[in-house]
Design a protein around this motif. Sequence first.
Motif, short mmCIF file in Angstrom:
data_model
loop_
_atom_site.label_atom_id
_atom_site.label_comp_id
_atom_site.label_asym_id
_atom_site.label_seq_id
_atom_site.Cartn_x
_atom_site.Cartn_y
_atom_site.Cartn_z
N PHE A 1 54.14 37.57 30.36
CA PHE A 1 52.76 37.42 29.90
C PHE A 1 52.15 36.07 30.27
N TYR A 2 50.84 36.07 30.41
CA TYR A 2 50.05 34.84 30.47
C TYR A 2 48.85 35.02 29.55
N GLN A 3 48.18 33.93 29.21
CA GLN A 3 47.01 34.01 28.35
C GLN A 3 45.75 34.06 29.19
N LYS A 4 44.84 34.92 28.79
CA LYS A 4 43.57 34.99 29.51
C LYS A 4 42.41 35.05 28.52
N LYS A 5 41.40 34.26 28.83
CA LYS A 5 40.13 34.33 28.14
C LYS A 5 39.16 34.89 29.16
N PHE A 6 38.60 36.04 28.91
CA PHE A 6 37.97 36.77 30.01
C PHE A 6 36.70 37.50 29.61
N ILE A 7 35.93 37.82 30.64
CA ILE A 7 34.85 38.80 30.56
C ILE A 7 34.99 39.70 31.78
N LYS A 8 34.63 40.97 31.64
CA LYS A 8 34.78 41.92 32.75
C LYS A 8 33.68 42.98 32.66
N VAL A 9 33.13 43.32 33.82
CA VAL A 9 32.13 44.38 33.92
C VAL A 9 32.55 45.32 35.06
N ILE A 10 32.61 46.61 34.79
CA ILE A 10 32.96 47.61 35.81
C ILE A 10 31.96 48.76 35.72
N ASN B 1 46.17 30.60 31.36
CA ASN B 1 47.16 29.59 30.97
C ASN B 1 48.54 30.22 30.95
N THR B 2 49.52 29.46 31.37
CA THR B 2 50.90 29.94 31.30
C THR B 2 51.39 29.88 29.86
N LEU B 3 52.38 30.72 29.55
CA LEU B 3 52.94 30.80 28.21
C LEU B 3 54.45 30.78 28.28
N GLY C 1 59.99 38.09 37.25
CA GLY C 1 61.01 38.34 38.25
C GLY C 1 61.96 37.17 38.46
N ASN C 2 61.97 36.21 37.54
CA ASN C 2 62.81 35.01 37.67
C ASN C 2 62.64 34.37 39.06
N ARG C 3 61.41 34.34 39.53
CA ARG C 3 61.13 33.82 40.85
C ARG C 3 60.16 32.65 40.73
N ASP C 4 60.11 31.86 41.77
CA ASP C 4 59.12 30.79 41.81
C ASP C 4 57.75 31.41 42.06
N ILE C 5 56.84 31.19 41.15
CA ILE C 5 55.50 31.76 41.29
C ILE C 5 54.47 30.65 41.24
N TYR C 6 53.35 30.92 41.86
CA TYR C 6 52.25 29.96 41.87
C TYR C 6 51.30 30.34 40.75
N MET C 7 51.38 29.60 39.62
CA MET C 7 50.56 29.95 38.47
C MET C 7 50.22 28.71 37.66
N PRO C 8 49.46 27.76 38.25
CA PRO C 8 48.93 26.67 37.42
C PRO C 8 47.81 27.21 36.54
#
Length: 870
Positions: free
Chosen positions: A605-614, A635-637, A656-663
């Motif tokens: 999981f990560y934290q998201k503060k969001f708005i979305k329109v579809i 934000n990372t958690l 996936g216990n992998r190096d990910i790009y998630m600042p």
Amino acid sequence: MRTYYLFFLFLCMLVLSPLSAQNVKGKVVDSSGEPVFNASVYIREIAQGIMADDRGEFQTTLQAGNYTIECSSLGYERKSLSVAVGEEPVSLTIELQIKAYSIREVVVNAKREDPAYSIMRKAISMAPFYLHQIKRYESEIYLKGTLKVEKIPRLLKIQAGASQEEIKNIENKLFLIESQNEVIFTAPNTYDQRVVAATSNIPSDVDVADAMDVITTNIYDPNAMGRISPLSPQAFTYYKFTWEGAASDGTHLINKIRVQPKKKSPKLVTGWLYIIANSWNVQSADLSATEFGITIRFTATYNEVKPYAFLPTAYDMDLKVDIMGVKATGKYYSSIQYKEVEINEAQGVIRKKEEQVVPVLTEKPKSKKQQKAQQKLDILSQKENLNNRDAYKMAQLMKEVVEPEEQRKAHESLELLSNNSSVRITVDSLASKRDSSYWTNIRDLPLRPEEVESYKMKDSLKLANESGERSITISTGANSDGILGKITGGHTFSLGKGISLGYNGLIGAVPEYNFVDGVWLGQRLTLHKKIKKGSEIKISPSAYYVTGRQTVNWEINGDFTYAPLRNGNLTLSGGNTTADFSNEGDLRFINSLSSLFFGKNPIKFYQKKFIKVINKVDLANGLNLTLGFSHEDRNTLENNLSFHIFGKHPEANIPGNRDIYMPNNSTTKYAVHLEYTPRHYYSIERGRKVYMHSSFPTISASYVRGINKLGNYHCWDAGIHQNIPLNEFDNITYAVHGGFFSQNDPVAFPDYKHFRTNELFITGNALAYSFNLLDNYVYSTNKRWLNAHLNYTSAYLLLKHIPFLQSYMFNESLHLKTLWIPHKNHTEAGYSLGIEDVGRIGVFVGLERGKYDSVGFTVSIPILWGMGVK
């Protein structure tokens, strides 16, 4: 569910119904004086049919005069007698003799083929002609149906919140419905039904007029009664036929044909057809089918209302229900009197030619295609011995020649009309006010003592309702209107004027547990407003306190459906919550169980503060455009707790216990998705367009533009998928998708291309379109990808060839799928069995870059998605 839901299980099987009255009474018996079951009476001069009850009794009212009454029953000789009706009542006892079917003249061909096949080929080739033989008729119809609920399991009684007295008013009580109707049929498929009179002891919250809205059927329809007819052009694929002899019936020779399905399936019927030699039409039918615990035996008698025009004059239907411990039996009688019958001479008439009865066109085919079909039909009809392929061709050619122009145009239309769309029902203002003397005068079947008592129950139910006593609902569904059900499972309250408010109950108050958030405690509400037919607004706010992070996850989702014939849908959502890195993830409910019991947390999981329109809308039939906009602050958690009952220490919250790009970042996305299915058939349900099927594949293309401080990206994707039915029991599905990112800027991990994977042995994903031996996130990519799925599904593949398993509803599938990304390739092959959209179990073997990697089994429960589980 409405009151006495079980009664509708009975009513939905009824076929259009019959009419008559009563200064003539009779009883049909055999040579020993015992009542003849399923006897039918036909009064030739007025084209009236009557189905005697299971005591062999019938009654009708006739004007003074002389009549020819013909009486018949399956297995008995037809008997004809002259009856003079005057002022005095007439009482008849009609004795039928057992019919002996001769088998002495059987000629077996060189292939040792049963003679039934030669007869059925001719009957099948003629079926389209008889399907369209009648242009118009006017009829009067009397129907009588009864149902007795013999057993209701204790669990359902508790679920309904019913008292002992309320159950007593249902269990082992006879429910009865009668109606008198006037029906006008106009080709190709329009029925105008006027309910002249209707009476029933069904409670008042069931509309008797709705009960009359029954499905019309025709024995010559390839899909009669929603099943594969033994007179369908494809019948030889699904049925085997046995000739059980022939017997004279007046001037006709009747062939008795045993119909047996090659496989046990609810789509197939079993029983007998009685085929008239030379004209090859049906004289009577005795067919049975079983589906989901409901067994129906359908008997129909046909009489010659005009030369070579045989129409049904009486129906008899037996019903047995055994569903989830609910046991019930039912009976349905129907008698028809034809006031006027008009032959469709434009399509052709029947002529006798060298002892054979053949259709002769009275006008030339209109189109070149019809002329060509007629020429081929003439050539085939001259063959002395038809094979199965000849019969199929003749049926198709006959359809091409005789099918009415209106129906031909209807086939060209992409809108699929429901069965009831061709039935127009009006109810006489006095229909429910007819007194007992009226019913005594028109009733074809005398009331039994228990039926008289059942009408007394109707009066007591009416008094109970007037006194304010509540009615109860016995439902085989999972939802309950009981107090306990409302508290635990939630409830929807009507606020009036198309507005309702629902909540998720105690079960929905604790929807999730994971190592990042802990336990979720809160509630989701749903406010629903119907604007007009096919359009509505839903607003669904939710708020949950999460014990691990000691904060509140909240969302507000708004859904507006508009332009119902263009599938318009606008969704707006926003909130501050935790989200799965992959938008292709499994059910969070399954992740909760796995985390709590086994310390296994496949979703990260990560934290998201969001708005979305579809916004989704059809640009044209089969062409759908989706436009989307979203903005997320991410934000990372980390895991905040690790409580679990069994298993090892949980993994870190790293995909996936992998190096990910998630600042921590903010991302804005614009998305366009276009999907097109040529000649996509649809139906209109509750004012809204619903797509059904197409013979063509669906192609799609999408583009996503992402903007953030880390860098901008472009993502392109295209795909194709299709379901190809091979026959009623087998189909092939495939799907191929590929795409790429067209930039070198960094892409945050939630924006990667993710794939549907099942890390655990249990999943909510469908096995056909997910990878069952891959862990989550290991193949997620920001480069290029290609994945393909191929599935073959059959109702009779391996295990279903075992006879005792054929009555079960599962099917079997073979699966082959592959996924490619740069420097990696995963392939799976497997076998599964189960029920589509409900549950399946499968075993799979996996290859990495062409070499054996793993083997495992997966249990899929996609029904959880449909139940709203997340």
